[in-house]
Design a protein around this motif. Structure first.
Motif, PDB file in Angstrom:
ATOM      1  N   SER A  21      58.217  38.189  41.587  1.00 23.80           N
ATOM      2  CA  SER A  21      57.362  38.931  40.689  1.00 23.80           C
ATOM      3  C   SER A  21      57.137  38.034  39.375  1.00 23.80           C
ATOM      4  N   CYS A  22      55.868  38.037  38.941  1.00 22.39           N
ATOM      5  CA  CYS A  22      55.659  37.182  37.562  1.00 22.39           C
ATOM      6  C   CYS A  22      54.964  37.806  36.438  1.00 22.39           C
ATOM      7  N   VAL A  23      55.262  37.412  35.035  1.00 24.02           N
ATOM      8  CA  VAL A  23      54.914  37.940  33.728  1.00 24.02           C
ATOM      9  C   VAL A  23      54.060  36.854  33.327  1.00 24.02           C
ATOM     10  N   LEU A  24      52.952  37.070  32.615  1.00 25.73           N
ATOM     11  CA  LEU A  24      52.073  36.135  31.963  1.00 25.73           C
ATOM     12  C   LEU A  24      52.538  36.450  30.572  1.00 25.73           C
ATOM     13  N   ALA A  25      52.928  35.523  29.839  1.00 25.67           N
ATOM     14  CA  ALA A  25      53.161  35.141  28.151  1.00 25.67           C
ATOM     15  C   ALA A  25      52.049  34.679  27.558  1.00 25.67           C
ATOM     16  N   GLU A  98      52.702  40.655  30.145  1.00 28.94           N
ATOM     17  CA  GLU A  98      51.821  41.564  30.884  1.00 28.94           C
ATOM     18  C   GLU A  98      52.381  41.197  32.452  1.00 28.94           C
ATOM     19  N   PRO A  99      52.228  41.972  33.134  1.00 26.27           N
ATOM     20  CA  PRO A  99      52.613  41.801  34.615  1.00 26.27           C
ATOM     21  C   PRO A  99      51.418  40.791  35.305  1.00 26.27           C
ATOM     22  N   PHE A 100      51.596  39.636  35.950  1.00 25.03           N
ATOM     23  CA  PHE A 100      50.596  38.749  36.321  1.00 25.03           C
ATOM     24  C   PHE A 100      50.513  38.887  37.842  1.00 25.03           C
ATOM     25  N   ARG A 150      46.431  42.325  36.378  1.00 26.64           N
ATOM     26  CA  ARG A 150      47.339  43.278  37.130  1.00 26.64           C
ATOM     27  C   ARG A 150      46.399  43.999  37.677  1.00 26.64           C
ATOM     28  N   ASN A 151      47.428  45.004  38.509  1.00 26.25           N
ATOM     29  CA  ASN A 151      46.701  45.931  39.632  1.00 26.25           C
ATOM     30  C   ASN A 151      46.317  47.104  38.898  1.00 26.25           C
ATOM     31  N   SER A 152      47.061  47.703  37.862  1.00 27.24           N
ATOM     32  CA  SER A 152      46.626  48.842  37.407  1.00 27.24           C
ATOM     33  C   SER A 152      45.508  48.730  36.230  1.00 27.24           C
ATOM     34  N   PRO A 153      44.475  49.477  36.258  1.00 24.57           N
ATOM     35  CA  PRO A 153      43.402  49.564  35.317  1.00 24.57           C
ATOM     36  C   PRO A 153      44.029  49.712  33.895  1.00 24.57           C
ATOM     37  N   PHE A 154      43.246  49.450  32.791  1.00 24.60           N
ATOM     38  CA  PHE A 154      43.689  49.889  31.305  1.00 24.60           C
ATOM     39  C   PHE A 154      42.493  49.969  30.628  1.00 24.60           C
TER      40      PHE A 154
END
Length: 335
Positions: A21-25, A98-100, A150-154
């Motif tokens: 899993s990855c997170v973008l900063a 944020e989840p990347f 990310r997969n989920s809309p916002f």
């Protein structure tokens, strides 16, 4: 910064294939001063690996610690880092975590934009306070098509937005194959520039002779047909007056940001005179683009030092900055 984003996407593709899993900063705002400015990014992986940096190396451990909750919750958050009490930089960083997890369409269009050398736009939504919010996140615009990472809309209503336009990767075209060309290629590649080597076929060399090169053109000067854009610099280092003249003629209608010549000023004037004699209609704009002797006067002697000198001049020309000692500059470094 485009070259840093290339490394992030490449690292993500590998991580995804391994189930990591990855997170973008992303630094989205700054109060005061900092080592890097808003728009810088890094990728964090749940195995502890980090790609890139948002500062000089002193902030990253805290960024990873803050990202742990994003790995587990899959919810974006803003973290703040007050450097006034911990660093030499007297500023407060606002960093979006944020989840990347971009899909295959994003990946395909990202590399298409890189290959076609088209600009990208990124809009990051946030608030200037520490905390989690489903409205936080980034949208990438690739060839005018929006992609979220990310997969989920916002829903971005009620948020601030940081907008950034990223030009194509800066390209350096080195015409020549001697030892000094190899050094310039290596240093430029480490800077993140895409390096194209243009070499005479009789040299019997390949791209493997130039560490860091991304492209290799084997061609005689007489039949060279350049196709470069305005995000490109060219340095002529053939060590041949005749070949330099031939390449100058071939490049006369090409869009460039910089054209450097090796050799003393009298050699440049001789080239200019012959160029004008053959092509009296040549534009003054093209002649002003030519910098010879290439480089900034910093006492460079070795091929490595000369490479630094030439790259420093390219940066100063492209960024429209007059080279001075930073201690002599009034105001902030980045103003």
């Amino acid at each position: 910064m485009t070259h840093e984003l290339k490394k992030i996407v490449s690292a993500y593709e590998i991580a995804k294939s391994e189930g990591i899993s990855c997170v973008l900063a992303t630094v989205v705002a700054l109060d005061g001063s900092s080592y890097r400015r808003p728009g810088v990014r890094m990728l964090l992986q749940d195995n502890g690996k980090m790609i890139g940096a948002v500062s000089g190396g002193c902030v990253e451990k805290e960024v990873f610690r803050q990202a742990l909750s994003v790995f587990s919750s899959k919810l974006s958050k803003i973290m703040t880092y007050d450097g006034r009490y911990r660093l030499g930089c007297e500023g407060i960083l606002y960093i979006l975590l944020e989840p990347f997890e971009p899909d295959t369409d994003f990946i395909k269009n990202f590399w298409k934009a890189i290959e076609q050398r088209t600009a990208m736009k990124i809009t990051s939504h946030y608030q200037k306070q520490h905390g989690t919010n489903t409205a936080f996140g980034s949208i990438f615009y690739l060839n005018d098509t929006p992609f979220q990472v990310r997969n989920s809309p916002f829903d971005t209503s009620g948020t601030l937005s940081f907008e950034q336009s990223l030009p194509p990767c800066f390209k350096l075209v080195i015409i020549g194959s001697e030892h000094d060309a190899v050094q310039l290629c290596s240093f430029a590649a480490m800077t993140g520039w895409e390096v194209t080597m243009v070499v005479n076929p009789r040299e019997e060399k390949s791209i493997h002779d130039f560490p860091g090169a991304t492209d290799f053109i084997s061609v005689e000067a007489e039949v060279f047909e350049p196709d470069f854009d305005a995000h490109t610099a060219v340095v002529l280092m053939t060590h041949s007056y005749v070949k330099d003249l031939q390449f100058l003629i071939a490049l006369r209608d090409t869009r460039l940001s910089y054209l450097g010549l090796l050799g003393p000023s009298r050699r440049r004037e001789k080239l200019f005179n012959e160029l004008l004699e053959r092509y009296p209609e040549i534009s003054e704009t093209y002649l002003e683009l030519i910098h010879g002797p290439a480089g900034i006067h910093i006492g460079a002697e070795t091929p490595q030092e000369i490479a630094i000198s030439v790259m420093a001049e390219i940066l100063s020309v492209v960024n429209k900055k007059e080279p001075i000692l930073l201690k002599a500059k009034e105001g902030s470094i980045h103003s």
